[in-house]
Scaffold this motif. Structure first.
Motif, PDB file in Angstrom:
ATOM      1  N   GLY A  35     -12.465   4.442  -1.672  1.00  0.00           N
ATOM      2  CA  GLY A  35     -12.093   5.839  -1.547  1.00  0.00           C
ATOM      3  C   GLY A  35     -12.028   6.550  -2.887  1.00  0.00           C
ATOM      4  O   GLY A  35     -11.605   5.978  -3.896  1.00  0.00           O
ATOM      5  N   LYS A  36     -12.451   7.812  -2.895  1.00  0.00           N
ATOM      6  CA  LYS A  36     -12.360   8.633  -4.096  1.00  0.00           C
ATOM      7  C   LYS A  36     -11.004   9.322  -4.133  1.00  0.00           C
ATOM      8  O   LYS A  36     -10.378   9.529  -3.092  1.00  0.00           O
ATOM      9  CB  LYS A  36     -13.481   9.671  -4.111  1.00  0.00           C
ATOM     10  CG  LYS A  36     -14.877   9.069  -4.154  1.00  0.00           C
ATOM     11  CD  LYS A  36     -15.936  10.164  -4.134  1.00  0.00           C
ATOM     12  CE  LYS A  36     -17.337   9.574  -4.195  1.00  0.00           C
ATOM     13  NZ  LYS A  36     -18.393  10.625  -4.177  1.00  0.00           N
ATOM     14  N   PRO A  37     -10.510   9.698  -5.310  1.00  0.00           N
ATOM     15  CA  PRO A  37      -9.223  10.376  -5.399  1.00  0.00           C
ATOM     16  C   PRO A  37      -9.159  11.606  -4.479  1.00  0.00           C
ATOM     17  O   PRO A  37     -10.083  12.415  -4.455  1.00  0.00           O
ATOM     18  CB  PRO A  37      -9.134  10.781  -6.877  1.00  0.00           C
ATOM     19  CG  PRO A  37      -9.970   9.755  -7.580  1.00  0.00           C
ATOM     20  CD  PRO A  37     -11.109   9.469  -6.641  1.00  0.00           C
ATOM     21  N   ARG A  38      -8.108  11.679  -3.684  1.00  0.00           N
ATOM     22  CA  ARG A  38      -7.836  12.786  -2.759  1.00  0.00           C
ATOM     23  C   ARG A  38      -8.808  12.824  -1.578  1.00  0.00           C
ATOM     24  O   ARG A  38      -8.841  13.792  -0.824  1.00  0.00           O
ATOM     25  CB  ARG A  38      -7.849  14.140  -3.472  1.00  0.00           C
ATOM     26  CG  ARG A  38      -6.926  14.240  -4.663  1.00  0.00           C
ATOM     27  CD  ARG A  38      -5.472  14.098  -4.275  1.00  0.00           C
ATOM     28  NE  ARG A  38      -5.032  15.203  -3.405  1.00  0.00           N
ATOM     29  CZ  ARG A  38      -3.835  15.251  -2.788  1.00  0.00           C
ATOM     30  NH1 ARG A  38      -2.995  14.246  -2.917  1.00  0.00           N
ATOM     31  NH2 ARG A  38      -3.513  16.269  -2.044  1.00  0.00           N
ATOM     32  N   TYR A  68       0.811  -1.217   0.000  1.00  0.00           N
ATOM     33  CA  TYR A  68       0.000   0.000   0.000  1.00  0.00           C
ATOM     34  C   TYR A  68       0.848   1.273   0.000  1.00  0.00           C
ATOM     35  O   TYR A  68       0.325   2.356   0.251  1.00  0.00           O
ATOM     36  CB  TYR A  68      -0.924   0.008   1.218  1.00  0.00           C
ATOM     37  CG  TYR A  68      -1.960  -1.087   1.203  1.00  0.00           C
ATOM     38  CD1 TYR A  68      -3.121  -0.966   0.442  1.00  0.00           C
ATOM     39  CD2 TYR A  68      -1.780  -2.247   1.948  1.00  0.00           C
ATOM     40  CE1 TYR A  68      -4.074  -1.968   0.426  1.00  0.00           C
ATOM     41  CE2 TYR A  68      -2.726  -3.260   1.942  1.00  0.00           C
ATOM     42  CZ  TYR A  68      -3.873  -3.117   1.181  1.00  0.00           C
ATOM     43  OH  TYR A  68      -4.813  -4.115   1.157  1.00  0.00           O
ATOM     44  N   GLU A  69       2.137   1.152  -0.303  1.00  0.00           N
ATOM     45  CA  GLU A  69       2.992   2.341  -0.312  1.00  0.00           C
ATOM     46  C   GLU A  69       2.451   3.396  -1.261  1.00  0.00           C
ATOM     47  O   GLU A  69       2.474   4.590  -0.983  1.00  0.00           O
ATOM     48  CB  GLU A  69       4.416   1.949  -0.705  1.00  0.00           C
ATOM     49  CG  GLU A  69       5.411   3.097  -0.610  1.00  0.00           C
ATOM     50  CD  GLU A  69       6.835   2.631  -0.792  1.00  0.00           C
ATOM     51  OE1 GLU A  69       7.750   3.346  -0.353  1.00  0.00           O
ATOM     52  OE2 GLU A  69       7.048   1.549  -1.372  1.00  0.00           O
ATOM     53  N   THR A  70       1.946   2.953  -2.395  1.00  0.00           N
ATOM     54  CA  THR A  70       1.263   3.835  -3.343  1.00  0.00           C
ATOM     55  C   THR A  70      -0.031   3.145  -3.780  1.00  0.00           C
ATOM     56  O   THR A  70      -0.238   1.964  -3.523  1.00  0.00           O
ATOM     57  CB  THR A  70       2.139   4.119  -4.584  1.00  0.00           C
ATOM     58  OG1 THR A  70       2.460   2.883  -5.227  1.00  0.00           O
ATOM     59  CG2 THR A  70       3.420   4.848  -4.193  1.00  0.00           C
ATOM     60  N   GLY A  71      -0.912   3.886  -4.426  1.00  0.00           N
ATOM     61  CA  GLY A  71      -2.143   3.316  -4.940  1.00  0.00           C
ATOM     62  C   GLY A  71      -3.356   3.568  -4.072  1.00  0.00           C
ATOM     63  O   GLY A  71      -4.468   3.155  -4.431  1.00  0.00           O
ATOM     64  N   LEU A  72      -3.187   4.248  -2.933  1.00  0.00           N
ATOM     65  CA  LEU A  72      -4.323   4.636  -2.103  1.00  0.00           C
ATOM     66  C   LEU A  72      -4.861   5.988  -2.580  1.00  0.00           C
ATOM     67  O   LEU A  72      -4.140   6.761  -3.221  1.00  0.00           O
ATOM     68  CB  LEU A  72      -3.906   4.725  -0.635  1.00  0.00           C
ATOM     69  CG  LEU A  72      -3.512   3.403   0.038  1.00  0.00           C
ATOM     70  CD1 LEU A  72      -2.973   3.663   1.442  1.00  0.00           C
ATOM     71  CD2 LEU A  72      -4.682   2.439   0.089  1.00  0.00           C
ATOM     72  N   PRO A  73      -6.107   6.327  -2.250  1.00  0.00           N
ATOM     73  CA  PRO A  73      -6.671   7.605  -2.705  1.00  0.00           C
ATOM     74  C   PRO A  73      -5.934   8.827  -2.167  1.00  0.00           C
ATOM     75  O   PRO A  73      -5.904   9.876  -2.802  1.00  0.00           O
ATOM     76  CB  PRO A  73      -8.113   7.564  -2.179  1.00  0.00           C
ATOM     77  CG  PRO A  73      -8.419   6.111  -2.055  1.00  0.00           C
ATOM     78  CD  PRO A  73      -7.132   5.472  -1.623  1.00  0.00           C
ATOM     79  N   HIS A  74      -5.352   8.700  -0.970  1.00  0.00           N
ATOM     80  CA  HIS A  74      -4.669   9.830  -0.334  1.00  0.00           C
ATOM     81  C   HIS A  74      -3.727   9.250   0.715  1.00  0.00           C
ATOM     82  O   HIS A  74      -3.632   8.032   0.871  1.00  0.00           O
ATOM     83  CB  HIS A  74      -5.707  10.769   0.300  1.00  0.00           C
ATOM     84  CG  HIS A  74      -5.255  12.200   0.405  1.00  0.00           C
ATOM     85  ND1 HIS A  74      -3.928  12.576   0.455  1.00  0.00           N
ATOM     86  CD2 HIS A  74      -5.966  13.370   0.482  1.00  0.00           C
ATOM     87  CE1 HIS A  74      -3.840  13.897   0.547  1.00  0.00           C
ATOM     88  NE2 HIS A  74      -5.075  14.409   0.556  1.00  0.00           N
ATOM     89  N   LYS A  75      -3.058  10.116   1.443  1.00  0.00           N
ATOM     90  CA  LYS A  75      -2.142   9.644   2.473  1.00  0.00           C
ATOM     91  C   LYS A  75      -2.896   8.890   3.568  1.00  0.00           C
ATOM     92  O   LYS A  75      -4.075   9.151   3.836  1.00  0.00           O
ATOM     93  CB  LYS A  75      -1.376  10.818   3.068  1.00  0.00           C
ATOM     94  CG  LYS A  75      -2.248  11.908   3.674  1.00  0.00           C
ATOM     95  CD  LYS A  75      -1.397  13.118   3.996  1.00  0.00           C
ATOM     96  CE  LYS A  75      -2.256  14.306   4.422  1.00  0.00           C
ATOM     97  NZ  LYS A  75      -1.475  15.526   4.612  1.00  0.00           N
ATOM     98  N   PHE A  76      -2.177   7.971   4.215  1.00  0.00           N
ATOM     99  CA  PHE A  76      -2.784   7.114   5.238  1.00  0.00           C
ATOM    100  C   PHE A  76      -1.796   6.985   6.387  1.00  0.00           C
ATOM    101  O   PHE A  76      -0.691   6.491   6.223  1.00  0.00           O
ATOM    102  CB  PHE A  76      -3.096   5.737   4.648  1.00  0.00           C
ATOM    103  CG  PHE A  76      -4.013   4.893   5.492  1.00  0.00           C
ATOM    104  CD1 PHE A  76      -5.389   4.931   5.298  1.00  0.00           C
ATOM    105  CD2 PHE A  76      -3.497   4.059   6.478  1.00  0.00           C
ATOM    106  CE1 PHE A  76      -6.239   4.137   6.070  1.00  0.00           C
ATOM    107  CE2 PHE A  76      -4.336   3.276   7.246  1.00  0.00           C
ATOM    108  CZ  PHE A  76      -5.707   3.313   7.045  1.00  0.00           C
ATOM    109  N   ARG A  77      -2.229   7.476   7.559  1.00  0.00           N
ATOM    110  CA  ARG A  77      -1.353   7.472   8.739  1.00  0.00           C
ATOM    111  C   ARG A  77      -1.881   6.499   9.791  1.00  0.00           C
ATOM    112  O   ARG A  77      -3.078   6.425  10.041  1.00  0.00           O
ATOM    113  CB  ARG A  77      -1.264   8.870   9.352  1.00  0.00           C
ATOM    114  CG  ARG A  77      -0.561   9.914   8.497  1.00  0.00           C
ATOM    115  CD  ARG A  77      -0.307  11.175   9.316  1.00  0.00           C
ATOM    116  NE  ARG A  77       0.435  12.170   8.577  1.00  0.00           N
ATOM    117  CZ  ARG A  77      -0.098  13.243   8.021  1.00  0.00           C
ATOM    118  NH1 ARG A  77      -1.404  13.453   8.131  1.00  0.00           N
ATOM    119  NH2 ARG A  77       0.649  14.116   7.369  1.00  0.00           N
ATOM    120  N   ILE A  78      -0.950   5.802  10.432  1.00  0.00           N
ATOM    121  CA  ILE A  78      -1.268   4.901  11.535  1.00  0.00           C
ATOM    122  C   ILE A  78      -0.390   5.281  12.721  1.00  0.00           C
ATOM    123  O   ILE A  78       0.801   5.565  12.560  1.00  0.00           O
ATOM    124  CB  ILE A  78      -1.009   3.434  11.154  1.00  0.00           C
ATOM    125  CG1 ILE A  78      -1.878   3.022   9.963  1.00  0.00           C
ATOM    126  CG2 ILE A  78      -1.266   2.500  12.340  1.00  0.00           C
ATOM    127  CD1 ILE A  78      -1.573   1.637   9.420  1.00  0.00           C
TER     128      ILE A  78
END
Length: 228
Positions: free
Chosen positions: A190-193, A112-122
Protein backbone atom coordinates in the motif's frame (compact mmCIF):
# COMPACT_ATOMS: atom_id res chain seq x y z
CA UNK A 1 -8.52 9.78 21.26
CA UNK A 2 -9.62 12.86 19.35
CA UNK A 3 -7.55 16.00 19.86
CA UNK A 4 -9.45 19.13 20.79
CA UNK A 5 -8.82 22.66 21.97
CA UNK A 6 -7.82 23.77 25.47
CA UNK A 7 -5.70 20.67 26.11
CA UNK A 8 -8.70 18.35 26.21
CA UNK A 9 -9.68 15.37 24.10
CA UNK A 10 -12.47 12.87 23.52
CA UNK A 11 -11.66 9.34 24.67
CA UNK A 12 -13.10 6.39 22.72
CA UNK A 13 -13.93 3.44 25.00
CA UNK A 14 -14.99 -0.11 24.13
CA UNK A 15 -15.17 -3.69 25.44
CA UNK A 16 -13.98 -6.94 23.90
CA UNK A 17 -17.49 -8.25 23.21
CA UNK A 18 -19.38 -4.97 22.74
CA UNK A 19 -21.27 -5.40 26.01
CA UNK A 20 -20.97 -3.10 29.02
CA UNK A 21 -21.84 -4.51 32.44
CA UNK A 22 -23.83 -2.48 34.94
CA UNK A 23 -20.62 -2.01 36.93
CA UNK A 24 -18.76 -0.74 33.87
CA UNK A 25 -21.59 1.67 33.05
CA UNK A 26 -21.53 2.97 36.62
CA UNK A 27 -17.76 3.44 36.36
CA UNK A 28 -18.15 5.35 33.08
CA UNK A 29 -20.61 7.70 34.78
CA UNK A 30 -18.22 8.30 37.67
CA UNK A 31 -15.21 8.85 35.42
CA UNK A 32 -17.15 11.16 33.09
CA UNK A 33 -17.85 13.41 36.07
CA UNK A 34 -14.31 13.12 37.44
CA UNK A 35 -12.38 13.60 34.20
CA UNK A 36 -14.83 14.83 31.53
CA UNK A 37 -17.92 17.00 31.33
CA UNK A 38 -20.28 14.44 32.88
CA UNK A 39 -21.51 12.96 29.59
CA UNK A 40 -20.76 9.96 27.36
CA UNK A 41 -22.01 9.23 23.87
CA UNK A 42 -22.35 5.80 22.16
CA UNK A 43 -21.80 5.51 18.41
CA UNK A 44 -22.42 2.87 15.76
CA UNK A 45 -18.91 1.37 15.92
CA UNK A 46 -19.22 -0.23 19.38
CA UNK A 47 -17.45 2.76 20.94
CA UNK A 48 -18.54 5.07 23.73
CA UNK A 49 -17.06 8.57 23.59
CA UNK A 50 -16.17 10.54 26.71
CA UNK A 51 -15.60 14.21 25.76
CA UNK A 52 -13.70 17.05 27.42
CA UNK A 53 -11.04 14.95 29.13
CA UNK A 54 -7.89 16.88 30.01
CA UNK A 55 -4.83 15.40 28.34
CA UNK A 56 -3.06 15.55 31.70
CA UNK A 57 -5.66 13.10 33.08
CA UNK A 58 -5.44 10.56 30.26
CA UNK A 59 -3.09 8.12 31.96
CA UNK A 60 -5.12 8.04 35.17
CA UNK A 61 -8.35 7.60 33.19
CA UNK A 62 -6.92 4.75 31.12
CA UNK A 63 -5.68 2.97 34.24
CA UNK A 64 -9.13 3.21 35.84
CA UNK A 65 -10.79 1.90 32.66
CA UNK A 66 -8.34 -0.97 32.20
CA UNK A 67 -8.90 -2.13 35.78
CA UNK A 68 -12.52 -2.88 34.82
CA UNK A 69 -11.76 -4.49 31.45
CA UNK A 70 -12.46 -1.38 29.38
CA UNK A 71 -10.26 -0.46 26.42
CA UNK A 72 -9.47 2.83 24.72
CA UNK A 73 -9.07 3.34 20.97
CA UNK A 74 -6.92 5.98 19.35
CA UNK A 75 -8.47 7.92 16.48
CA UNK A 76 -5.03 7.84 14.88
CA UNK A 77 -4.65 4.06 15.06
CA UNK A 78 -4.81 2.37 11.67
CA UNK A 79 -6.40 -0.92 12.72
CA UNK A 80 -9.86 0.06 13.94
CA UNK A 81 -11.87 -1.94 16.51
CA UNK A 82 -13.75 -4.72 14.74
CA UNK A 83 -17.45 -4.05 14.18
CA UNK A 84 -19.85 -6.96 14.61
CA UNK A 85 -23.53 -7.79 15.02
CA UNK A 86 -25.12 -10.06 17.66
CA UNK A 87 -24.26 -13.22 15.71
CA UNK A 88 -25.62 -16.31 17.45
CA UNK A 89 -27.55 -14.03 19.80
CA UNK A 90 -29.89 -13.37 16.86
CA UNK A 91 -32.24 -15.99 15.40
CA UNK A 92 -30.69 -15.43 11.97
CA UNK A 93 -27.08 -15.79 13.09
CA UNK A 94 -24.96 -18.44 11.36
CA UNK A 95 -21.58 -17.79 13.03
CA UNK A 96 -20.26 -16.60 16.40
CA UNK A 97 -19.42 -13.03 15.45
CA UNK A 98 -18.40 -11.92 18.94
CA UNK A 99 -15.87 -14.71 19.38
CA UNK A 100 -14.43 -14.20 15.89
CA UNK A 101 -14.10 -10.43 16.38
CA UNK A 102 -12.25 -11.00 19.66
CA UNK A 103 -9.88 -13.45 17.97
CA UNK A 104 -9.22 -10.98 15.14
CA UNK A 105 -8.26 -8.24 17.60
CA UNK A 106 -6.22 -10.60 19.76
CA UNK A 107 -4.23 -11.82 16.77
CA UNK A 108 -3.75 -8.61 14.77
CA UNK A 109 -4.39 -5.45 16.82
CA UNK A 110 -0.98 -5.19 18.49
CA UNK A 111 0.93 -5.88 15.27
CA UNK A 112 -1.07 -3.59 12.99
CA UNK A 113 -2.41 -0.89 15.32
CA UNK A 114 -0.10 1.54 13.54
CA UNK A 115 2.18 1.24 10.52
CA UNK A 116 -0.47 0.63 7.84
CA UNK A 117 -0.82 3.05 4.89
CA UNK A 118 -4.27 4.18 6.07
CA UNK A 119 -7.12 3.13 8.31
CA UNK A 120 -8.28 -0.48 8.09
CA UNK A 121 -11.78 -1.59 9.08
CA UNK A 122 -13.09 -5.12 9.57
CA UNK A 123 -16.72 -6.10 10.13
CA UNK A 124 -18.22 -9.48 11.01
CA UNK A 125 -21.90 -10.23 10.28
CA UNK A 126 -23.75 -13.31 11.42
CA UNK A 127 -25.92 -13.73 8.33
CA UNK A 128 -26.76 -12.37 4.90
CA UNK A 129 -28.88 -9.60 6.42
CA UNK A 130 -25.48 -7.89 6.77
CA UNK A 131 -26.49 -5.63 9.66
CA UNK A 132 -22.89 -4.51 10.30
CA UNK A 133 -22.39 -3.64 6.60
CA UNK A 134 -19.46 -6.01 6.11
CA UNK A 135 -19.23 -5.29 2.38
CA UNK A 136 -18.44 -1.62 3.13
CA UNK A 137 -15.31 -2.43 5.13
CA UNK A 138 -11.79 -3.24 4.02
CA UNK A 139 -12.44 -6.84 5.02
CA UNK A 140 -15.96 -8.08 5.66
CA UNK A 141 -16.99 -11.54 6.86
CA UNK A 142 -20.59 -12.75 6.62
CA UNK A 143 -22.02 -16.00 7.99
CA UNK A 144 -23.14 -18.04 4.99
CA UNK A 145 -24.65 -21.55 4.96
CA UNK A 146 -22.27 -22.90 7.60
CA UNK A 147 -19.36 -21.01 6.05
CA UNK A 148 -17.76 -17.59 5.94
CA UNK A 149 -18.29 -15.33 2.92
CA UNK A 150 -15.49 -12.78 2.58
CA UNK A 151 -15.65 -9.34 0.98
CA UNK A 152 -12.49 -7.35 0.24
CA UNK A 153 -11.88 -3.69 -0.49
CA UNK A 154 -15.07 -1.96 0.60
CA UNK A 155 -15.13 1.51 2.11
CA UNK A 156 -17.52 4.16 3.34
CA UNK A 157 -17.13 7.82 4.12
CA UNK A 158 -16.14 10.46 1.57
CA UNK A 159 -15.70 7.64 -0.94
CA UNK A 160 -18.33 4.91 -0.85
CA UNK A 161 -17.87 1.56 -2.61
CA UNK A 162 -18.87 -2.04 -1.94
CA UNK A 163 -16.17 -4.65 -1.55
CA UNK A 164 -15.73 -7.55 -3.94
CA UNK A 165 -17.00 -10.97 -2.93
CA UNK A 166 -13.70 -12.83 -2.81
CA UNK A 167 -14.32 -16.28 -1.32
CA UNK A 168 -16.49 -18.58 0.76
CA UNK A 169 -14.40 -20.18 3.50
CA UNK A 170 -15.21 -23.30 5.45
CA UNK A 171 -13.85 -22.46 8.89
CA UNK A 172 -12.92 -19.62 11.21
CA UNK A 173 -9.19 -20.28 10.99
CA UNK A 174 -9.27 -19.81 7.20
CA UNK A 175 -10.92 -16.43 7.74
CA UNK A 176 -8.23 -15.41 10.24
CA UNK A 177 -5.48 -16.54 7.87
CA UNK A 178 -6.98 -14.51 5.01
CA UNK A 179 -7.15 -11.41 7.20
CA UNK A 180 -3.49 -11.90 8.07
CA UNK A 181 -2.54 -12.13 4.40
CA UNK A 182 -4.59 -9.02 3.60
CA UNK A 183 -2.95 -6.98 6.35
CA UNK A 184 0.52 -8.16 5.38
CA UNK A 185 -0.09 -7.30 1.71
CA UNK A 186 -1.49 -3.88 2.61
CA UNK A 187 1.47 -3.10 4.85
CA UNK A 188 3.96 -4.09 2.14
CA UNK A 189 2.26 -2.85 -1.04
CA UNK A 190 0.00 0.00 0.00
CA UNK A 191 1.03 3.57 -0.74
CA UNK A 192 0.79 6.26 1.97
CA UNK A 193 -2.86 7.32 2.48
CA UNK A 194 -4.05 4.71 -0.05
CA UNK A 195 -7.09 2.73 1.08
CA UNK A 196 -6.99 -1.07 0.90
CA UNK A 197 -9.63 -1.25 -1.85
CA UNK A 198 -7.78 1.28 -3.98
CA UNK A 199 -4.60 -0.77 -3.59
CA UNK A 200 -6.43 -3.92 -4.71
CA UNK A 201 -7.68 -2.08 -7.80
CA UNK A 202 -4.18 -0.86 -8.59
CA UNK A 203 -2.62 -4.32 -8.19
CA UNK A 204 -5.25 -5.99 -10.38
CA UNK A 205 -7.64 -8.92 -10.12
CA UNK A 206 -4.86 -11.48 -9.72
CA UNK A 207 -4.26 -10.33 -6.17
CA UNK A 208 -7.60 -11.84 -5.10
CA UNK A 209 -6.26 -15.29 -5.95
CA UNK A 210 -3.18 -14.61 -3.82
CA UNK A 211 -5.27 -13.62 -0.82
CA UNK A 212 -7.63 -16.61 -1.14
CA UNK A 213 -4.95 -19.16 -1.95
CA UNK A 214 -5.92 -21.77 0.64
CA UNK A 215 -8.45 -23.62 -1.50
CA UNK A 216 -11.52 -21.52 -0.75
CA UNK A 217 -14.31 -21.44 -3.29
CA UNK A 218 -13.91 -18.27 -5.32
CA UNK A 219 -16.59 -15.61 -5.38
CA UNK A 220 -17.11 -12.61 -7.63
CA UNK A 221 -13.69 -11.00 -8.14
CA UNK A 222 -12.51 -7.83 -9.73
CA UNK A 223 -12.90 -9.40 -13.14
CA UNK A 224 -16.56 -10.16 -12.50
CA UNK A 225 -16.43 -13.99 -12.32
CA UNK A 226 -19.26 -16.08 -10.97
CA UNK A 227 -19.12 -17.93 -7.68
CA UNK A 228 -18.26 -21.59 -8.09
Amino acid sequence: MISAMNDTCTVQIYTADGTFSSGQLALLAQLAVRYGNGTVRPNNSRLVSMPSVKTADLEALQESLAAEGLRTALLAQDFKPVVFCRGLGCRHGQIDTISLAAKIEERFLAAYETGLPHKFRIAVCGCINNCAKADLCDVGIVGWQHGYKVFLGGQWGKKHSAGKEAAVLQCEEEALALIGRALDLYQKEGKPRERFGDMLGRLGSGVFGTLTADGASQGVNAAGGEEK
